[in-house]
Design an enzyme around this catalytic site. Structure first.
Site, mmCIF file in Angstrom:
data_model
loop_
_atom_site.group_PDB
_atom_site.id
_atom_site.type_symbol
_atom_site.label_atom_id
_atom_site.label_comp_id
_atom_site.label_asym_id
_atom_site.label_seq_id
_atom_site.Cartn_x
_atom_site.Cartn_y
_atom_site.Cartn_z
ATOM 1 N N ASP A 120 -15.388 -12.302 -22.194
ATOM 2 C CA ASP A 120 -16.219 -12.567 -21.022
ATOM 3 C C ASP A 120 -17.635 -13.007 -21.393
ATOM 4 O O ASP A 120 -18.136 -14.020 -20.884
ATOM 5 C CB ASP A 120 -16.277 -11.329 -20.112
ATOM 6 C CG ASP A 120 -14.884 -10.836 -19.773
ATOM 7 O OD1 ASP A 120 -13.942 -11.638 -19.873
ATOM 8 O OD2 ASP A 120 -14.739 -9.653 -19.415
ATOM 9 N N HIS A 156 8.619 -7.633 -2.927
ATOM 10 C CA HIS A 156 7.365 -8.100 -3.543
ATOM 11 C C HIS A 156 7.550 -9.484 -4.174
ATOM 12 O O HIS A 156 8.031 -9.571 -5.310
ATOM 13 C CB HIS A 156 6.921 -7.098 -4.619
ATOM 14 C CG HIS A 156 6.385 -5.836 -4.041
ATOM 15 N ND1 HIS A 156 5.068 -5.679 -3.677
ATOM 16 C CD2 HIS A 156 6.994 -4.668 -3.724
ATOM 17 C CE1 HIS A 156 4.880 -4.473 -3.174
ATOM 18 N NE2 HIS A 156 6.043 -3.842 -3.191
ATOM 19 N N GLU A 203 5.343 -11.297 -5.430
ATOM 20 C CA GLU A 203 4.354 -11.534 -6.485
ATOM 21 C C GLU A 203 4.804 -11.050 -7.861
ATOM 22 O O GLU A 203 4.207 -11.416 -8.867
ATOM 23 C CB GLU A 203 3.011 -10.884 -6.099
ATOM 24 C CG GLU A 203 2.963 -9.358 -6.127
ATOM 25 C CD GLU A 203 3.536 -8.688 -4.879
ATOM 26 O OE1 GLU A 203 4.289 -9.335 -4.135
ATOM 27 O OE2 GLU A 203 3.238 -7.505 -4.656
ATOM 28 N N LYS A 243 -9.267 -12.737 -15.482
ATOM 29 C CA LYS A 243 -9.311 -12.859 -16.940
ATOM 30 C C LYS A 243 -8.595 -14.125 -17.436
ATOM 31 O O LYS A 243 -9.111 -14.842 -18.293
ATOM 32 C CB LYS A 243 -8.635 -11.626 -17.553
ATOM 33 C CG LYS A 243 -8.905 -11.449 -19.009
ATOM 34 C CD LYS A 243 -10.213 -10.751 -19.171
ATOM 35 C CE LYS A 243 -10.571 -10.442 -20.578
ATOM 36 N NZ LYS A 243 -11.771 -9.592 -20.618
ATOM 37 N N GLY A 271 0.863 -1.177 0.000
ATOM 38 C CA GLY A 271 0.000 0.000 0.000
ATOM 39 C C GLY A 271 0.892 1.216 0.000
ATOM 40 O O GLY A 271 2.071 1.114 0.318
ATOM 41 N N CYS A 298 5.482 -5.912 1.874
ATOM 42 C CA CYS A 298 5.785 -4.485 1.772
ATOM 43 C C CYS A 298 5.056 -3.685 2.868
ATOM 44 O O CYS A 298 5.359 -3.845 4.039
ATOM 45 C CB CYS A 298 5.484 -3.977 0.365
ATOM 46 S SG CYS A 298 6.206 -2.367 0.078
ATOM 47 N N TYR A 299 4.073 -2.862 2.505
ATOM 48 C CA TYR A 299 3.332 -2.150 3.550
ATOM 49 C C TYR A 299 2.724 -3.157 4.534
ATOM 50 O O TYR A 299 2.708 -2.930 5.742
ATOM 51 C CB TYR A 299 2.218 -1.300 2.920
ATOM 52 C CG TYR A 299 1.341 -0.599 3.934
ATOM 53 C CD1 TYR A 299 1.735 0.590 4.511
ATOM 54 C CD2 TYR A 299 0.114 -1.156 4.320
ATOM 55 C CE1 TYR A 299 0.943 1.221 5.459
ATOM 56 C CE2 TYR A 299 -0.692 -0.529 5.257
ATOM 57 C CZ TYR A 299 -0.271 0.663 5.827
ATOM 58 O OH TYR A 299 -1.049 1.297 6.764
#
Ligand code: XMP
Length: 510
Positions: free
Chosen positions: A226, A168, A170, A366, A54, A81-82
């Site tokens: 979609d 991070h 990710e 997605k 964040g 992180c945050y």
């Protein structure tokens, strides 16, 4: 099914964290930090919690916090992180700005032996983006990794199952990020890898078969990923009770309308009503040059045509929509600045009431929707279709839209796409298309002077379309495309390539 809660503190990579977890076959759910409390977390039956990054500093009064009760739930926590700073803060640690200033970008990470780092070499590369850091870990925590500028790059409290990483895991720049996330999921939270697309397919079909039993279902099919996947899925669940209305506004790319019809009416045997409304749309768009007005007109006409068709169908019980998980997350977060009114053709006005709404894709990202589409047997052109704006070619013709210009653009765009689609998939930009500008220019062909339109090619590479880089296409490819377009498309005298990233430009011209 085992679930992980991704507690969202406003970081830019929140969705990425959830996607990485799901890619490891564990179901992850994102909740904004202020929309859930400890009771709900307990009731949710989560096997682990991730505190996301964040933009704030934890010691500011206004920064997002969470009630410390989260530390007493007996659920393992990974702070990123945050989230790492917040976890330490809640547990009584000390957070302060780094003495060495901000640490940003690829950084060498040194890890100590620990289950969270199993399979991670002692020295590897991680991605850092922070200004604050944990100065003194809370009681019961120990430091398990550092970088040159950050003495506390990771902490652990094994007794409670609390872990924090300043970097991070990710993002792909962190070499062993996936290994670290998987260690948290499987070694610390003891999750089962039981989120499998085959099960999702079966259970969703079964759910809608039971819920929609004998009801009449209507879906606005646009030919986008979609709505296409939603249609194929619901067809399995309710068969002939599904009716799809496909409003062809005449602003689609070459061959697109026919592909939709062949796929859904032909291959899938779905009850499909195709409304060819090009003339009606062109009539309304006559003389209109302002992009936002174009969008509004296209959106309004779409709804009018759809409403008329729906009325003629008589009693409809359920409206099905191709809402996906990022739409659900975004709508829960409040507004961000509106740069363009991203009217998605298919979004319907409030006064169209249906007793029920079915959104079979609302839990899926997605890439998961695409995977499901492949399992359902949809053609690759539809499943791997690049994003295409609802108002279609209407926002890719600057100036007035005419049938003649549409034809020119369709042909040129098809050539550009065809040439690019001959390249390796990995080298392909994330979005690429042609734009017919309102500028005319002089050319020469044979011995004669020509006077025609300037056509622009646009190709961008991006992860999220919020920012994008113009793609460095090879000169050979650009030359081939340019020469084919000027030879094959009458009315285009000049081809230019757009070398502007986003920001400052947007992906689309309008
Ligand atoms: P921009 O042009 O805003 O585009 O940088 C970002 C992404 O959004 C798509 N886009 C739209 N999609 N309706 C849509 O459904 C719209 O009006 C619209 N305008 C842009 C664009 O193609 C890109 O993928």
């Amino acid at each position: 099914m085992d679930k992980i809660l991704v507690l969202d503190f406003g970081g830019q990579y929140d969705q990425l964290i959830a996607r990485r977890i799901r890619a490891a076959n564990v179901y992850a759910e994102i909740k904004p930090y202020n929309k859930i409390d400890c009771d709900k977390i307990l009731a949710g039956g989560y096997k682990g919690i991730v505190f996301t990054g964040g933009p704030n500093s934890v010691y500011e009064q206004t920064s997002p916090r969470f009630h410390p009760c989260v530390l007493s739930l007996g659920i393992p926590i990974l702070g990123i992180c945050y989230g790492h700073q917040l976890l330490s803060f809640l547990a009584g640690g000390e957070i302060a700005p780094s003495e060495s200033g901000s640490e940003y970008g690829k950084t060498e990470l040194y890890v100590d032996p620990h289950p969270l780092f199993e399979g991670v070499p002692e020295k590897s590369v991680c991605w850092m983006s922070h200004t604050d850091e944990v100065k003194a870990p809370p009681e019961g925590f120990r430091v398990i990794a550092h970088t040159v500028n950050c003495s506390c790059a990771a902490v652990a409290d094994d007794r409670h199952g609390f872990y924090g990483v300043q970097f991070h895991p990710e993002v792909t720049h962190t070499e062993y990020g996936n290994t670290i996330l998987k260690n948290f999921l499987f070694k610390i939270c003891a999750c089962n890898a039981d989120w499998q697309m085959d099960d999702v397919l079966e259970s969703t079909v079964a759910k809608y078969r039971a819920e929609l039993n004998d009801k009449k279902v209507l879906l606005a099919l646009s030919g986008g990923v979609d709505s296409s996947v939603a249609a194929a899925l619901l067809q399995r669940a309710v068969g002939e009770n599904l009716v799809c209305v496909f409003v062809d506004h005449g602003l689609l790319r070459k061959g697109e309308g026919d592909l939709v019809e062949q796929t859904f009416a032909g291959k899938f045997g779905i009850r499909l009503i195709r409304v060819n409304a090009e003339e009606r749309f062109l009539e309304k768009l006559k003389g209109v040059t302002d992009p936002e007005r174009k969008r509004k007109i296209i959106g309004r006409e779409f709804i009018r045509v759809f409403e008329k068709e729906a009325k003629e169908l008589g009693q409809i019980d359920v409206l099905a929509q191709g809402t996906i998980y990022p739409d659900v997350i975004e709508s829960g977060k409040g507004d961000s600045a509106v740069i363009k009114s991203h009217h998605n053709v298919g979004g319907l006005p409030k006064h169209m009431t249906f007793s029920e709404i079915a959104e079979p894709l609302r839990d899926l990202f997605k890439d998961e929707v695409r995977e499901l589409g492949e399992k359902l047997g949809l053609p690759r052109e539809l499943v791997w279709r690049q994003p295409f704006p609802g108002p279609g070619l209407g926002v890719r013709i600057t100036g007035e839209i005419t049938a003649e210009k549409l034809n020119m653009l369709r042909e040129a765009d098809a050539i550009f796409r065809e040439e690019l689609e001959n390249c390796e998939t990995a080298q392909r930009p994330n979005q690429y298309f042609a734009v017919l500008t309102d500028t005319k220019s002089v050319g020469v062909m044979g011995d004669g002077r020509t006077y025609g339109y300037v056509l622009a090619l646009r190709a961008v590479s991006t992860d999220d379309f919020m920012t994008a880089e113009w793609t460095r296409l090879s000169y050979e490819l650009l030359e081939r495309v340019s020469s084919r377009i000027t030879n094959e498309v009458k009315g285009v005298t000049r081809v230019v390539y757009d070398i502007t990233s986003k920001p400052p430009a947007t992906v689309e011209f309008e």
